[in-house]
Design an enzyme around this catalytic site. Structure first.
Site, PDB file in Angstrom:
ATOM      1  N   ASN A  89      20.078 -26.121  29.783  1.00 21.38           N
ATOM      2  CA  ASN A  89      19.969 -25.224  28.629  1.00 21.38           C
ATOM      3  C   ASN A  89      21.184 -24.324  28.583  1.00 21.38           C
ATOM      4  OD1 ASN A  89      19.329 -22.100  28.772  1.00 21.38           O
ATOM      5  ND2 ASN A  89      18.499 -23.027  30.653  1.00 21.38           N
TER       6      ASN A  89
ATOM      7  N   ASN B  17      18.224 -18.944  39.772  1.00 23.06           N
ATOM      8  CA  ASN B  17      18.555 -19.200  38.375  1.00 23.06           C
ATOM      9  C   ASN B  17      19.106 -20.630  38.317  1.00 23.06           C
ATOM     10  OD1 ASN B  17      19.145 -18.822  35.617  1.00 23.06           O
ATOM     11  ND2 ASN B  17      19.518 -16.643  35.972  1.00 23.06           N
ATOM     12  N   THR B  18      19.527 -21.059  37.169  1.00 27.11           N
ATOM     13  CA  THR B  18      19.909 -22.468  37.002  1.00 27.11           C
ATOM     14  C   THR B  18      21.276 -22.780  37.614  1.00 27.11           C
ATOM     15  OG1 THR B  18      20.746 -21.824  34.846  1.00 27.11           O
ATOM     16  CG2 THR B  18      18.546 -22.779  34.902  1.00 27.11           C
TER      17      THR B  18
ATOM     18  N   LEU C 158      21.115 -16.237  26.114  1.00 24.96           N
ATOM     19  CA  LEU C 158      20.427 -14.927  26.105  1.00 24.96           C
ATOM     20  C   LEU C 158      20.042 -14.449  24.709  1.00 24.96           C
ATOM     21  CD1 LEU C 158      22.554 -13.038  28.827  1.00 24.96           C
ATOM     22  CD2 LEU C 158      20.434 -14.332  29.139  1.00 24.96           C
TER      23      LEU C 158
ATOM     24  N   ASN D  29      18.998  -9.759  35.778  1.00 22.52           N
ATOM     25  CA  ASN D  29      19.545 -11.106  35.617  1.00 22.52           C
ATOM     26  C   ASN D  29      21.058 -11.037  35.788  1.00 22.52           C
ATOM     27  OD1 ASN D  29      20.381 -13.614  34.877  1.00 22.52           O
ATOM     28  ND2 ASN D  29      19.431 -13.591  32.846  1.00 22.52           N
TER      29      ASN D  29
ATOM     30  N   CYS E 267      23.107 -15.357  34.988  1.00 24.03           N
ATOM     31  CA  CYS E 267      23.010 -16.274  33.839  1.00 24.03           C
ATOM     32  C   CYS E 267      24.298 -17.072  33.694  1.00 24.03           C
ATOM     33  CB  CYS E 267      22.724 -15.520  32.546  1.00 24.03           C
ATOM     34  SG  CYS E 267      22.651 -16.671  31.145  1.00 24.03           S
TER      35      CYS E 267
ATOM     36  N   ASN F  36      13.164  -9.165  32.135  1.00 25.87           N
ATOM     37  CA  ASN F  36      14.419  -9.725  32.651  1.00 25.87           C
ATOM     38  C   ASN F  36      15.578  -9.049  31.911  1.00 25.87           C
ATOM     39  OD1 ASN F  36      16.578 -12.144  32.218  1.00 25.87           O
ATOM     40  ND2 ASN F  36      15.494 -12.463  34.134  1.00 25.87           N
TER      41      ASN F  36
HETATM   42  C1  LIG Z   1      15.293 -22.681  28.363  1.00 25.81           C
HETATM   43  C2  LIG Z   1      15.511 -21.766  29.538  1.00 25.81           C
HETATM   44  C3  LIG Z   1      15.816 -20.428  29.308  1.00 25.81           C
HETATM   45  C4  LIG Z   1      16.026 -19.558  30.383  1.00 25.81           C
HETATM   46  N1  LIG Z   1      16.293 -18.253  30.143  1.00 25.81           N
HETATM   47  C5  LIG Z   1      16.443 -17.398  31.192  1.00 25.81           C
HETATM   48  C6  LIG Z   1      16.642 -16.010  30.971  1.00 25.81           C
HETATM   49  O1  LIG Z   1      16.663 -15.523  29.839  1.00 25.81           O
HETATM   50  N2  LIG Z   1      16.803 -15.197  32.057  1.00 25.81           N
HETATM   51  C7  LIG Z   1      16.756 -15.698  33.345  1.00 25.81           C
HETATM   52  O2  LIG Z   1      16.917 -14.933  34.306  1.00 25.81           O
HETATM   53  N3  LIG Z   1      16.521 -17.009  33.579  1.00 25.81           N
HETATM   54  C8  LIG Z   1      16.372 -17.857  32.533  1.00 25.81           C
HETATM   55  N4  LIG Z   1      16.115 -19.177  32.778  1.00 25.81           N
HETATM   56  C9  LIG Z   1      16.023 -19.658  34.189  1.00 25.81           C
HETATM   57  C10 LIG Z   1      14.566 -19.750  34.656  1.00 25.81           C
HETATM   58  O3  LIG Z   1      13.917 -18.508  34.597  1.00 25.81           O
HETATM   59  C11 LIG Z   1      14.516 -20.302  36.111  1.00 25.81           C
HETATM   60  O4  LIG Z   1      15.211 -19.424  36.973  1.00 25.81           O
HETATM   61  C12 LIG Z   1      15.134 -21.688  36.237  1.00 25.81           C
HETATM   62  O5  LIG Z   1      14.916 -22.461  35.078  1.00 25.81           O
HETATM   63  C13 LIG Z   1      14.627 -22.469  37.459  1.00 25.81           C
HETATM   64  O6  LIG Z   1      13.234 -22.674  37.391  1.00 25.81           O
HETATM   65  P1  LIG Z   1      12.560 -24.010  36.771  1.00 25.81           P
HETATM   66  O7  LIG Z   1      13.278 -25.193  37.366  1.00 25.81           O
HETATM   67  O8  LIG Z   1      11.133 -23.926  37.145  1.00 25.81           O
HETATM   68  O9  LIG Z   1      12.770 -23.948  35.287  1.00 25.81           O
HETATM   69  C14 LIG Z   1      15.915 -20.065  31.717  1.00 25.81           C
HETATM   70  C15 LIG Z   1      15.593 -21.410  31.935  1.00 25.81           C
HETATM   71  C16 LIG Z   1      15.379 -22.264  30.867  1.00 25.81           C
HETATM   72  C17 LIG Z   1      15.020 -23.703  31.144  1.00 25.81           C
END
Ligand SMILES: Cc1cc2nc3c(=O)[nH]c(=O)nc-3n(C[C@H](O)[C@H](O)[C@H](O)COP(=O)(O)O)c2cc1C
Length: 327
Positions: A79, A201-202, A83, A137, A140, A109
């Site tokens: 993704n 985070n990702t 933000l 956060n 990101c 967040n």
């Molecule tokens: C579509 C999407 C939007 C996200 N938006 C945020 C965000 O706004 N702030 C944040 O700290 N992490 C964000 N994340 C990260 C998730 O909170 C999480 O840390 C990450 O996806 C790993 O967990 P998962 O594999 O279970 O999704 C986002 C993830 C996805 C998939």
């Protein structure tokens, strides 16, 4: 024993403590995957969540990155939302009143441009009484410089201490896997006053359309989430649990209760369900019920008994003969 049978029998105590928050169970939502609660409230009972962690909330409204912002990948998704949100005043006016109708701690967040920006949003949320915890956060990958503060212990400490000065709410630092060694960063966050650490985070990744010979995401890169990242997340949770004393909220590819139990055994006090919600909106409930079933089946009365309880692997005898000569 099924989850229903566990409810009927003496249910294990699932409650955990994250800073000042008492969570009824260790399962929260991953920021950005659960909107601001109302989007999924017809399917998910917020009163049954350990906590609800909402989408990033910034000082001013952001429209996010242009589409395409989501790409499916083997075992996960990329993704690059960037933000998108209505800004802190919009959150206070439009989103918080809905969330406050539920008996569920709210984690907001908060990303930021610099330590002052992080602190200004943290202060505003605190004064308005619309959050029970702030998740900083600093990690990101989808906005320019979004990752900077989670890649250097000194910068991590600057953000956390700036926010610590303006709030008594539980302060959580959300860390990035996109670093060589996460441990000094986690330690810096704790030493600067974080009450808890959330990770991961990702991971930065990309995808290319070979027919059109173009990147699929308009942003070029995105953040990888879902089952593909679980082994990495689990290892980082374990490493950080060996490094800090504050509680950890573990996340990254949790699809079901057995994934969540792995994170708890690795040292997470709570877990967040993120990408799984897109596939199965009630995953948060199934994970909590499944943890209870696992505890009951294995003779535990409290979830706390399994936090950090992982042991070294069994070592089996070698099946290959010892080499007889030097190679
Ligand atoms: C579509 C999407 C939007 C996200 N938006 C945020 C965000 O706004 N702030 C944040 O700290 N992490 C964000 N994340 C990260 C998730 O909170 C999480 O840390 C990450 O996806 C790993 O967990 P998962 O594999 O279970 O999704 C986002 C993830 C996805 C998939």
């Amino acid at each position: 024993m099924t989850a229903a049978a566990v409810t009927a029998a003496a249910a294990p105590d699932l409650s955990v403590q994250i800073g000042k928050l008492t969570l009824r169970n260790p399962v929260t939502t991953g920021s950005g995957t659960f909107g601001f609660g109302s989007e999924l409230a017809d399917l998910v009972d917020l009163n049954r969540l350990g906590a609800v962690c909402v989408k990033a909330t910034t000082s001013h409204a952001r429209i996010g990155n242009p589409p395409a912002r989501i790409v499916e990948t083997p075992g996960g998704m990329l993704n690059a939302i960037g933000l998108q949100n209505g800004g802190v005043e919009n959150y206070i006016r439009e989103k918080a009143p809905f969330l406050r109708r539920f008996d569920c701690p709210i984690i907001v967040n908060v990303p930021g441009e610099d330590p002052e920006d992080f602190a200004a949003v943290t202060r505003r949320l605190t004064e308005a009484g619309v959050a029970d915890a702030i998740e900083l956060n600093i990690s990101c990958p989808n906005v320019s410089h979004g990752l900077d503060y989670a890649t250097d212990p000194r910068l991590t400490a600057e953000v956390v201490s700036a926010c610590r000065k303006v709030t008594d709410l539980t302060l959580i630092a959300k860390l990035s896997p996109n670093v060589t060694d996460i441990r000094p960063i986690a330690k810096a966050a704790q030493d600067a006053g974080a009450d808890a650490i959330s990770l991961i985070n990702t991971l930065v990744g990309t995808s290319i359309d070979i027919k059109r010979r173009r990147f699929r995401l308009a942003n070029g890169t995105g953040g990888l989430s879902g089952p593909a990242i679980k082994p990495i997340a689990l290892n980082l949770v374990y490493r950080v649990a060996q490094t800090v004393t504050v509680p950890i909220i573990g996340m990254g590819g949790i699809m079901d209760a057995s994934d969540a139990v792995e994170f708890l055994l690795a040292g997470a006090t709570a877990v967040a369900v993120g990408t799984a919600t897109f596939v199965n909106p009630t995953a948060v409930h199934e994970v909590a019920d499944g943890i209870a079933a696992y505890l009951a089946q294995n003779g535990f009365t409290e979830v706390r008994q399994i936090i950090g309880a992982v042991q070294a692997a069994d070592i089996r005898p070698r099946t290959t003969p010892e080499p007889t000569q030097e190679i």
